[in-house]
Structures are given as C-alpha cells and as structure tokens.
Design a protein around this motif. Structure first.
Motif, short mmCIF file in Angstrom:
data_model
loop_
_atom_site.label_atom_id
_atom_site.label_comp_id
_atom_site.label_asym_id
_atom_site.label_seq_id
_atom_site.Cartn_x
_atom_site.Cartn_y
_atom_site.Cartn_z
N MET A 73 -13.35 -15.50 -13.22
CA MET A 73 -12.84 -14.70 -12.09
C MET A 73 -13.75 -14.40 -10.98
O MET A 73 -13.49 -14.33 -9.97
CB MET A 73 -12.21 -13.56 -13.05
N TRP A 74 -14.98 -14.20 -11.68
CA TRP A 74 -16.22 -13.72 -10.58
C TRP A 74 -16.38 -14.98 -9.66
O TRP A 74 -16.78 -14.74 -8.40
CB TRP A 74 -17.13 -13.19 -11.38
N LYS A 75 -16.06 -16.24 -10.23
CA LYS A 75 -16.53 -17.32 -9.24
C LYS A 75 -15.56 -17.14 -7.88
O LYS A 75 -15.77 -17.65 -6.83
CB LYS A 75 -16.38 -18.41 -9.99
N ILE A 76 -14.31 -17.01 -8.37
CA ILE A 76 -13.33 -17.15 -7.42
C ILE A 76 -13.28 -15.81 -6.37
O ILE A 76 -13.37 -16.28 -5.32
CB ILE A 76 -11.67 -16.79 -7.99
N ILE A 77 -14.03 -14.66 -6.95
CA ILE A 77 -14.17 -13.64 -5.81
C ILE A 77 -15.52 -13.83 -5.21
O ILE A 77 -15.22 -13.68 -3.84
CB ILE A 77 -14.46 -12.42 -6.96
N SER A 78 -16.33 -14.49 -5.58
CA SER A 78 -17.52 -14.60 -4.64
C SER A 78 -17.12 -15.76 -3.90
O SER A 78 -17.66 -15.90 -2.80
CB SER A 78 -18.76 -15.11 -5.65
N ALA A 79 -16.23 -16.89 -4.20
CA ALA A 79 -15.99 -18.09 -3.32
C ALA A 79 -15.25 -17.23 -2.23
O ALA A 79 -15.40 -17.66 -1.01
CB ALA A 79 -15.21 -18.96 -3.91
N ILE A 80 -14.23 -16.69 -2.19
CA ILE A 80 -13.43 -15.91 -1.35
C ILE A 80 -14.30 -14.89 -0.60
O ILE A 80 -13.95 -15.03 0.77
CB ILE A 80 -12.10 -15.05 -2.13
N ALA A 81 -15.15 -14.19 -1.03
CA ALA A 81 -16.12 -13.32 -0.24
C ALA A 81 -16.89 -14.27 0.70
O ALA A 81 -17.25 -13.87 1.81
CB ALA A 81 -17.14 -12.58 -1.09
N ILE A 88 -21.04 -10.82 2.05
CA ILE A 88 -22.24 -11.79 1.24
C ILE A 88 -22.67 -11.14 -0.01
O ILE A 88 -22.88 -11.64 -1.13
CB ILE A 88 -23.34 -12.08 1.96
N ALA A 89 -22.76 -9.92 -0.05
CA ALA A 89 -23.39 -8.96 -1.34
C ALA A 89 -22.33 -9.07 -2.36
O ALA A 89 -22.77 -9.23 -3.57
CB ALA A 89 -23.67 -7.69 -0.73
N VAL A 90 -21.04 -9.11 -1.92
CA VAL A 90 -20.02 -9.12 -3.05
C VAL A 90 -20.17 -10.70 -3.65
O VAL A 90 -20.09 -10.78 -4.89
CB VAL A 90 -18.62 -8.75 -2.47
N GLY A 91 -20.32 -11.56 -2.81
CA GLY A 91 -20.49 -12.86 -3.06
C GLY A 91 -21.62 -13.06 -4.24
O GLY A 91 -21.35 -13.77 -5.01
N ILE A 92 -22.76 -12.64 -3.67
CA ILE A 92 -23.65 -12.96 -4.75
C ILE A 92 -23.74 -12.01 -5.83
O ILE A 92 -24.17 -12.37 -6.94
CB ILE A 92 -25.02 -12.33 -3.89
N LEU A 93 -22.96 -10.77 -5.75
CA LEU A 93 -22.95 -10.04 -6.95
C LEU A 93 -21.82 -10.94 -8.11
O LEU A 93 -22.01 -10.89 -9.26
CB LEU A 93 -22.24 -8.77 -6.95
N LEU A 147 -21.48 -13.93 -8.09
CA LEU A 147 -22.31 -15.21 -8.86
C LEU A 147 -23.16 -14.72 -9.66
O LEU A 147 -23.14 -15.42 -10.95
CB LEU A 147 -23.03 -15.96 -7.60
N TYR A 148 -23.88 -13.51 -9.76
CA TYR A 148 -24.65 -13.01 -10.69
C TYR A 148 -23.91 -12.58 -11.82
O TYR A 148 -24.24 -12.94 -13.07
CB TYR A 148 -25.39 -11.88 -10.00
N LYS A 149 -22.73 -12.17 -11.69
CA LYS A 149 -21.80 -11.62 -12.74
C LYS A 149 -21.49 -12.99 -13.63
O LYS A 149 -21.21 -13.12 -14.90
CB LYS A 149 -20.69 -10.92 -12.57
N SER A 150 -21.08 -14.02 -12.89
CA SER A 150 -20.33 -15.16 -13.49
C SER A 150 -21.67 -15.98 -14.23
O SER A 150 -21.15 -16.61 -15.22
CB SER A 150 -19.83 -15.87 -12.55
N ARG A 151 -22.72 -15.78 -13.87
CA ARG A 151 -23.98 -16.54 -14.54
C ARG A 151 -24.28 -15.80 -15.96
O ARG A 151 -24.85 -16.47 -16.72
CB ARG A 151 -25.15 -16.74 -13.59
N ARG A 152 -24.04 -14.27 -15.79
CA ARG A 152 -24.63 -13.67 -16.88
C ARG A 152 -23.79 -14.07 -18.21
O ARG A 152 -24.28 -13.70 -19.34
CB ARG A 152 -24.55 -12.02 -16.65
N LYS A 153 -22.36 -14.21 -17.91
CA LYS A 153 -21.50 -14.43 -18.94
C LYS A 153 -21.66 -15.73 -19.68
O LYS A 153 -21.97 -16.57 -19.28
CB LYS A 153 -20.14 -14.08 -18.48
#
Length: 81
Positions: A1-9, A68-73, A75-81
């Motif tokens: 889900m976080w990857k989709i949000i970051s891609a949209i951002a 861009i900050a939302v996108g980076i966040l 990606l960070y959240k998706s990598r942590r899981k």
C-alpha cells in the motif's frame, strides 16, 4: 500500500513540475498576462490583459516538496516492513 501511495505522490509531483515549466517557469503565480496587440493598418500597438492561470514557483514549489516528502516517506515505510 505504501508503494502505491509513494508512486502516486511522485507522479503528482512530476505533474506539478511539468505544469510549472509549461506555464513559463515563473517565480510568482499570475492570473493575468500582458498581451501586445499590433494594428496592421495603422502600425500602432496597444496593451490588453489576458485572463487565465499561470502556475508560479510560489505555489508549485511547496506542493512539489510536500509530495516528494510523502513519496519518500512511503518508500521508507514500505522498506521497513
């Protein structure tokens, strides 16, 4: 889900940047633009104001930074899981 949000951002940030460049890469947002009208018959020039919306860096910059900050966040959240 976080990857989709970051891609949209990131896509939205790219869209904001593209709109800013297409509108002339101005510093300030404009709602009127000066247009010079030349009369071919007499050779005179007059000035008119064209209504519209031209996006400036004063609005595009903060919007792109936030996206861009939302996108980076994301990606960070998706990598942590």
């Amino acid at each position: 889900m976080w990857k989709i949000i970051s891609a949209i951002a990131f896509v939205l940030a790219l869209g904001v940047g593209t709109k800013w460049v297409v509108d002339g890469a101005q510093i300030f947002t404009k709602n009127k633009q000066q247009v010079v009208i030349v009369d071919d018959l007499f050779g005179t020039e007059s000035v008119a104001w064209k209504e519209g919306f031209w996006l400036g860096l004063d609005r595009a910059g903060p919007a792109a930074v936030i996206l861009i900050a939302v996108g980076i966040l994301g990606l960070y959240k998706s990598r942590r899981k």
